[in-house]
Design an enzyme around this catalytic site. Structure first.
Site, PDB file in Angstrom:
ATOM      1  N   HIS A 236      47.803  39.405  41.740  1.00  0.00           N
ATOM      2  CA  HIS A 236      48.177  40.752  41.301  1.00  0.00           C
ATOM      3  C   HIS A 236      49.137  40.709  40.109  1.00  0.00           C
ATOM      4  CE1 HIS A 236      46.400  43.269  44.530  1.00  0.00           C
ATOM      5  NE2 HIS A 236      46.540  42.178  45.280  1.00  0.00           N
ATOM      6  N   ASP A 243      43.286  45.495  44.807  1.00  0.00           N
ATOM      7  CA  ASP A 243      42.729  45.702  46.146  1.00  0.00           C
ATOM      8  C   ASP A 243      42.080  47.083  46.220  1.00  0.00           C
ATOM      9  OD1 ASP A 243      43.690  43.236  46.980  1.00  0.00           O
ATOM     10  OD2 ASP A 243      45.578  44.076  47.755  1.00  0.00           O
ATOM     11  N   GLU A 286      38.985  38.491  52.475  1.00  0.00           N
ATOM     12  CA  GLU A 286      39.490  39.762  51.960  1.00  0.00           C
ATOM     13  C   GLU A 286      38.414  40.409  51.080  1.00  0.00           C
ATOM     14  OE1 GLU A 286      43.251  39.374  49.997  1.00  0.00           O
ATOM     15  OE2 GLU A 286      44.309  38.699  51.809  1.00  0.00           O
ATOM     16  N   HIS A 289      39.666  42.426  47.922  1.00  0.00           N
ATOM     17  CA  HIS A 289      40.404  41.836  46.797  1.00  0.00           C
ATOM     18  C   HIS A 289      39.433  41.356  45.719  1.00  0.00           C
ATOM     19  CE1 HIS A 289      43.959  39.651  45.046  1.00  0.00           C
ATOM     20  NE2 HIS A 289      42.978  38.918  44.522  1.00  0.00           N
TER      21      HIS A 289
END
Length: 320
Positions: A236, A243, A286, A289
């Protein structure tokens, strides 16, 4: 002025001033041989003093030149004041280096040594040598560990458990290209009745640090490291990752998750932590993501069926 008296006899004027005696005349005579001898002695002393002064000046000048000759790539400034010679040296070193400088005192015949150690990126040392006295000045600056610099492999900025970013790396927001490509992807998904939105975009080093520490307080370090990146190790922070939607395991059961898995590469994105690959990526599955790589690279990674670590031949493991 001599005084005169008139006498009645003869009508002649006779001076009454007395002539100096023979002894006084002898005292007033200059002793020429003695004066000449004294002048000669003074001349010899004057010449000797000039020679000593010249030798002393030459010795001081020689000491300064010796100091300058022994300093590696330095700026040396010499100041002379009332018989004192000061050598002031400023040293800049990109890596640890040592310079030893020896200067001599012409007046006393003594010699001294001043050693300056330069460490870390920049260090400054001041060396002072005075006539007849040698003052030692040693300045040592401990090198501080440098922060990790961004790592690019095959032109791709890599951030994972092995490769980190410095705390000063701060684009401040998602990359403009990332935003533009997400907008295109969002519209394409909306055309099929799907709703995609960014729930968490760019995060600074400090913000990620707070998130990680909160998770550690709640779950402990071992569990937290399976789903939350340590500060400096979060994608990030690059401004190239975000996300989607709910940011939880429930997202994997939605049609949006299926669509993203099949089409994200067409817009330059990959699902960064795919299912069944946590032992390679270092993080649990995830599906929310996404990481931007550009259409060509993202498509190549997608078609390979590999994670980014496998595609580039790198690992993702914390050093401690």
């Amino acid at each position: 002025m001599a005084q005169t008296n008139k006498r009645s006899t003869g009508g002649k004027k006779r001076s009454t001033a007395k002539r100096p005696s023979a002894a006084r005349r002898r005292k007033r005579r200059v002793n020429v041989p003695a004066f000449a001898g004294l002048t000669g002695v003074l001349t010899v002393l004057l010449v000797f003093g000039v020679v000593l002064l010249a030798q002393r000046s030459g010795a001081e000048s020689g000491g300064t030149e010796s100091l300058s000759a022994n300093l590696p790539a330095e700026t040396t400034t010499t100041v002379k004041q009332e018989g004192t010679t000061m050598a002031q040296t400023t040293t800049t070193a990109a890596s640890e280096a040592e310079a030893a400088v020896t200067t001599g005192s012409a007046a006393s015949g003594e010699s001294g040594q001043t050693t300056t150690s330069a460490a870390a990126t920049t260090s400054t040392a001041t060396e002072t040598t005075t006539t007849g006295t040698v003052t030692e000045a040693t300045t040592t600056q401990t090198a501080l560990p440098q922060e990790a610099q961004p790592t690019y492999i095959q032109g791709i900025l890599i951030v994972n458990k092995t490769y980190s970013l410095p705390s000063t790396y701060a684009p401040g927001d998602l990359d403009p290209t990332v935003k533009a490509q997400f907008d295109v992807m969002q519209k394409a998904a909306a055309a099929e009745g799907l709703n995609l939105y960014i729930s968490s975009g760019y995060r600074s080093y400090d913000y990620q640090k707070r998130i990680y520490n909160n998770n550690v307080a709640a779950y402990g370090v071992e569990k937290t490291d399976t789903f939350s990146a340590r500060p400096g190790h979060s994608e990030h922070q690059t401004g190239l990752a975000f996300d989607l939607n709910t940011i939880n395991d429930a997202f994997a059961l939605t049609p949006e998750s299926d669509w993203v898995k099949a089409h994200a590469h067409e817009y330059g994105f990959i699902v960064r932590y795919p299912e069944g690959k946590s032992h390679i990526t270092g993080y649990k599955y995830e599906p929310w993501h996404l990481r931007y790589l550009g259409v060509d690279t993202a498509t190549a990674v997608y078609n390979s069926g590999l994670t980014l670590e496998e595609y580039l031949g790198i690992d993702s493991v914390y050093a401690d």
